[in-house]
Each structure stands twice: as structure tokens, then as C-alpha cells.
Design a protein around this motif. Sequence first.
Motif, PDB file in Angstrom:
ATOM      1  N   MET A   1       0.857  -1.164   0.000  1.00  0.00           N
ATOM      2  CA  MET A   1       0.000   0.000   0.000  1.00  0.00           C
ATOM      3  C   MET A   1       0.905   1.228   0.000  1.00  0.00           C
ATOM      4  SD  MET A   1      -3.115  -1.283   0.399  1.00  0.00           S
ATOM      5  CE  MET A   1      -4.374  -0.670   1.429  1.00  0.00           C
ATOM      6  N   VAL A   2       0.593   2.151  -0.865  1.00  0.00           N
ATOM      7  CA  VAL A   2       1.353   3.402  -0.952  1.00  0.00           C
ATOM      8  C   VAL A   2       0.367   4.541  -0.764  1.00  0.00           C
ATOM      9  CG1 VAL A   2       2.740   4.894  -2.435  1.00  0.00           C
ATOM     10  CG2 VAL A   2       3.046   2.404  -2.542  1.00  0.00           C
ATOM     11  N   VAL A   3       0.630   5.417   0.188  1.00  0.00           N
ATOM     12  CA  VAL A   3      -0.202   6.598   0.395  1.00  0.00           C
ATOM     13  C   VAL A   3       0.591   7.791  -0.129  1.00  0.00           C
ATOM     14  CG1 VAL A   3      -1.429   8.034   2.070  1.00  0.00           C
ATOM     15  CG2 VAL A   3      -1.259   5.554   2.432  1.00  0.00           C
TER      16      VAL A   3
ATOM     17  N   ASP B   1      -0.480  10.346  -9.701  1.00  0.00           N
ATOM     18  CA  ASP B   1      -0.150  10.184 -11.118  1.00  0.00           C
ATOM     19  C   ASP B   1       1.341   9.970 -11.318  1.00  0.00           C
ATOM     20  OD1 ASP B   1      -2.832  10.435 -11.807  1.00  0.00           O
ATOM     21  OD2 ASP B   1      -2.676  12.592 -12.148  1.00  0.00           O
ATOM     22  N   ALA B   2       2.171  10.720 -10.595  1.00  0.00           N
ATOM     23  CA  ALA B   2       3.621  10.577 -10.709  1.00  0.00           C
ATOM     24  C   ALA B   2       4.084   9.214 -10.190  1.00  0.00           C
ATOM     25  CB  ALA B   2       4.326  11.701  -9.951  1.00  0.00           C
ATOM     26  N   VAL B   3       3.503   8.784  -9.070  1.00  0.00           N
ATOM     27  CA  VAL B   3       3.895   7.486  -8.502  1.00  0.00           C
ATOM     28  C   VAL B   3       3.449   6.354  -9.421  1.00  0.00           C
ATOM     29  CG1 VAL B   3       3.586   5.893  -6.561  1.00  0.00           C
ATOM     30  CG2 VAL B   3       3.926   8.334  -6.129  1.00  0.00           C
ATOM     31  N   ILE B   4       2.238   6.434  -9.936  1.00  0.00           N
ATOM     32  CA  ILE B   4       1.749   5.393 -10.844  1.00  0.00           C
ATOM     33  C   ILE B   4       2.646   5.294 -12.071  1.00  0.00           C
ATOM     34  CG2 ILE B   4      -0.139   4.767 -12.413  1.00  0.00           C
ATOM     35  CD1 ILE B   4      -2.053   5.921 -10.224  1.00  0.00           C
ATOM     36  N   ALA B   5       2.997   6.421 -12.657  1.00  0.00           N
ATOM     37  CA  ALA B   5       3.865   6.409 -13.846  1.00  0.00           C
ATOM     38  C   ALA B   5       5.224   5.807 -13.517  1.00  0.00           C
ATOM     39  CB  ALA B   5       4.018   7.826 -14.396  1.00  0.00           C
TER      40      ALA B   5
ATOM     41  N   THR C   1       9.888   0.422  -4.140  1.00  0.00           N
ATOM     42  CA  THR C   1      10.309   1.467  -3.213  1.00  0.00           C
ATOM     43  C   THR C   1      11.058   2.579  -3.934  1.00  0.00           C
ATOM     44  OG1 THR C   1      10.448  -0.168  -1.437  1.00  0.00           O
ATOM     45  CG2 THR C   1      11.595   1.916  -1.085  1.00  0.00           C
ATOM     46  N   GLN C   2      12.002   2.205  -4.789  1.00  0.00           N
ATOM     47  CA  GLN C   2      12.790   3.212  -5.511  1.00  0.00           C
ATOM     48  C   GLN C   2      11.904   4.046  -6.433  1.00  0.00           C
ATOM     49  OE1 GLN C   2      16.131   3.920  -4.921  1.00  0.00           O
ATOM     50  NE2 GLN C   2      15.575   2.613  -3.211  1.00  0.00           N
ATOM     51  N   ALA C   3      11.003   3.394  -7.146  1.00  0.00           N
ATOM     52  CA  ALA C   3      10.108   4.120  -8.055  1.00  0.00           C
ATOM     53  C   ALA C   3       9.203   5.068  -7.278  1.00  0.00           C
ATOM     54  CB  ALA C   3       9.276   3.127  -8.871  1.00  0.00           C
ATOM     55  N   THR C   4       8.641   4.569  -6.182  1.00  0.00           N
ATOM     56  CA  THR C   4       7.715   5.377  -5.387  1.00  0.00           C
ATOM     57  C   THR C   4       8.410   6.589  -4.789  1.00  0.00           C
ATOM     58  OG1 THR C   4       6.355   3.455  -4.853  1.00  0.00           O
ATOM     59  CG2 THR C   4       6.166   5.357  -3.395  1.00  0.00           C
ATOM     60  N   LEU C   5       9.513   6.364  -4.106  1.00  0.00           N
ATOM     61  CA  LEU C   5      10.195   7.477  -3.447  1.00  0.00           C
ATOM     62  C   LEU C   5      10.867   8.417  -4.444  1.00  0.00           C
ATOM     63  CD1 LEU C   5      11.637   5.635  -0.325  1.00  0.00           C
ATOM     64  CD2 LEU C   5       9.559   7.022  -0.516  1.00  0.00           C
ATOM     65  N   GLY C   6      11.193   7.912  -5.620  1.00  0.00           N
ATOM     66  CA  GLY C   6      11.723   8.780  -6.662  1.00  0.00           C
ATOM     67  C   GLY C   6      10.672   9.748  -7.187  1.00  0.00           C
ATOM     68  N   ALA C   7       9.422   9.324  -7.160  1.00  0.00           N
ATOM     69  CA  ALA C   7       8.322  10.167  -7.640  1.00  0.00           C
ATOM     70  C   ALA C   7       7.725  11.023  -6.529  1.00  0.00           C
ATOM     71  CB  ALA C   7       7.230   9.297  -8.260  1.00  0.00           C
ATOM     72  N   ASP C   8       7.774  10.527  -5.299  1.00  0.00           N
ATOM     73  CA  ASP C   8       7.219  11.261  -4.154  1.00  0.00           C
ATOM     74  C   ASP C   8       8.009  10.878  -2.912  1.00  0.00           C
ATOM     75  OD1 ASP C   8       5.778  12.433  -2.104  1.00  0.00           O
ATOM     76  OD2 ASP C   8       3.925  11.326  -2.480  1.00  0.00           O
ATOM     77  N   HIS C   9       8.983  11.718  -2.559  1.00  0.00           N
ATOM     78  CA  HIS C   9       9.858  11.394  -1.419  1.00  0.00           C
ATOM     79  C   HIS C   9       9.101  11.349  -0.091  1.00  0.00           C
ATOM     80  CE1 HIS C   9       9.761  15.769  -1.120  1.00  0.00           C
ATOM     81  NE2 HIS C   9      10.112  15.613   0.143  1.00  0.00           N
ATOM     82  N   ALA C  10       7.890  11.908  -0.040  1.00  0.00           N
ATOM     83  CA  ALA C  10       7.097  11.908   1.191  1.00  0.00           C
ATOM     84  C   ALA C  10       6.042  10.804   1.209  1.00  0.00           C
ATOM     85  CB  ALA C  10       6.428  13.270   1.372  1.00  0.00           C
ATOM     86  N   ALA C  11       6.053   9.916   0.224  1.00  0.00           N
ATOM     87  CA  ALA C  11       5.064   8.834   0.182  1.00  0.00           C
ATOM     88  C   ALA C  11       5.234   7.930   1.401  1.00  0.00           C
ATOM     89  CB  ALA C  11       5.228   8.020  -1.094  1.00  0.00           C
ATOM     90  N   PHE C  12       4.131   7.339   1.818  1.00  0.00           N
ATOM     91  CA  PHE C  12       4.122   6.403   2.930  1.00  0.00           C
ATOM     92  C   PHE C  12       3.882   5.018   2.344  1.00  0.00           C
ATOM     93  CE2 PHE C  12       1.853   3.981   6.193  1.00  0.00           C
ATOM     94  CZ  PHE C  12       2.675   4.177   7.292  1.00  0.00           C
ATOM     95  N   ILE C  13       4.783   4.082   2.606  1.00  0.00           N
ATOM     96  CA  ILE C  13       4.685   2.733   2.057  1.00  0.00           C
ATOM     97  C   ILE C  13       4.443   1.752   3.203  1.00  0.00           C
ATOM     98  CG2 ILE C  13       5.865   0.926   0.745  1.00  0.00           C
ATOM     99  CD1 ILE C  13       7.600   3.173  -0.489  1.00  0.00           C
TER     100      ILE C  13
END
Length: 96
Positions: free
Chosen positions: A1-3, A8-12, A52-64
Amino acid sequence: MVVTEHPDAVIAAVRGRLIRGITVLPSRGGYLGRANTTLMIVITRYELYDLTQATLGADHAAFIDILNTVDVVGEFLTSDQQEAKRAAQGQPHPTD
């Protein structure tokens, strides 16, 4: 789960590295009450680094939140099936 507040940036970014379905759920933070989006993505443990790399690269404040999945019913591509799908679409592997 990613919050995330930047779905859109995280999905891409995730779709650029993994061939996985992503379920998009509108959500709201319980602490600050801000609107955000929860992305549900089922992966193998071997894909966790790429996610993790893709998510944090698109949104460094995302919660995983990493959850153990007991079983999956439905289409869930193996790594070989993902490679075949990439090849059929003319996409190079993201680490190439």
C-alpha cells in the motif's frame, strides 16, 4: 500500500519499472485530514526494491506499508511473463 499526494507521478514511476496492476483508492489522512490517494499494488518480495525506488523517486514523502499476502486469485504475472510482455510491447527492462 502506498499513500501519496502525487498519485499520477507514482503510478507512472511504478509502471515504468513493474508490470503490475495498481488499484487507486481516494483517502484522507487521519492526522492532518488532508486528501491523498492510497495505491494498492501486489508484488513479490523480489520486486520490493523496484517499487520502493520508483515510489520514493516520484514522491519522497510517500508512505509505504508492506503487507504479507497469503494468496492471490486472478492474473498475477511471473517475472518471465513480465519479461515476455515487455518484449512484446518493445519495452526494455527498466534496469537496462
